[in-house]
Design a protein around this motif. Structure first.
Motif: not given
Length: 183
Positions: A40, A43-45, A48, A56, A58, A72, A74, A76, A88
Motif C-alpha cells: 500500500e 502504490e499509494n502513499y 506524486e 499525493q 501520504g 492519505l 490525494s 485529484d 490503512d
C-alpha cells in the motif's frame, strides 16, 4: 508549503517524503500485516507530482508515540479543487477510531492549506469495517454506489460506496478543531 507533520490531540500525521520513505517502509516491516501495508505504501502513499505540484500526500499516523497506520490525501484536480482521502490501519490498532480521528488533519490540509472544495472517499461494498469507519466521520455524506469501480482481493470488479465532504460542511463542523502544522 513544506511541513513535516500535522497534529491534533494525540494523533499526528507524519508526511512521507522521498527523504524518509525507506525509513517509513522499515517501520512498517516489523508488523504481521507488513506485506499488505508495504505494498500500500509503495502504490499509494509515496509522493506524486503533477507540473511540479505535489498531488499525493501520504502520512504515517501515530497515536501518542505508537505507530497506528497510514492516512492519505490525494489532489485529484487542482482546477476542480477536488481531492480524495484514504487510510490503512495496522491490524492491532483497528477498531479504535484512528481513521475517523485522522480526518480533521486531512480536511485541514485539503481545505485550509490546499484550497480544495470537495474531498471524496469510498470503499468496496464488501468492506463493512471501512464503511463503518467512514460513517463515523462527521461531515461525510453518502452520495451513492459506483458500479464495478474497484478491484477486490480476488481481482474481481466490485461496486464501491462513494462519500464526500464539502468545504462549507468542513467549516461548520471542523473549522474550530485545532490542527498544528509542524515544520
Amino acid at each position: 508549503m513544506p511541513f513535516q507533520a500535522l497534529r491534533s490531540g494525540n494523533i499526528t500525521l507524519h508526511l512521507i517524503t522521498e527523504a524518509n520513505a525507506d525509513e517509513v517502509l522499515d517501520m512498517f516491516a516489523v508488523f504481521p500485516d507488513a506485506d499488505e501495508l508495504l505494498k500500500e505504501i509503495k502504490e499509494n502513499y509515496l509522493p506524486e507530482y503533477e507540473d511540479e505540484q505535489r498531488t499525493q500526500y501520504g502520512f504515517y499516523t501515530t497515536v501518542g508515540d505508537k505507530l497506528a497506520g497510514l492516512s492519505l490525501l490525494s489532489v485529484d484536480s487542482f482546477n476542480e479543487r477536488r481531492g480524495s482521502t484514504g487510510a490503512d490501519t495496522l491490524l492491532h490498532m483497528r477498531g479504535k477510531g484512528i481513521a475517523p480521528m485522522s480526518k480533521p488533519h486531512l480536511f485541514y490540509l485539503g481545505f485550509e492549506l490546499l484550497g480544495l472544495n470537495r474531498i471524496e472517499t469510498g470503499c468496496l461494498v464488501s468492506n463493512i469495517s471501512s464503511k463503518r469507519s467512514i460513517e463515523k466521520t462527521a461531515g461525510f455524506q453518502f452520495e451513492g454506489i459506483m458500479r464495478e469501480s474497484g478491484l477486490n482481493d480476488k481481482g474481481d470488479l466490485e461496486d464501491q460506496y462513494l462519500f464526500s465532504i464539502l468545504r462549507k460542511d468542513w467549516q461548520k463542523i471542523y473549522y474550530s478543531v485545532k490542527v498544528e502544522v509542524i515544520h
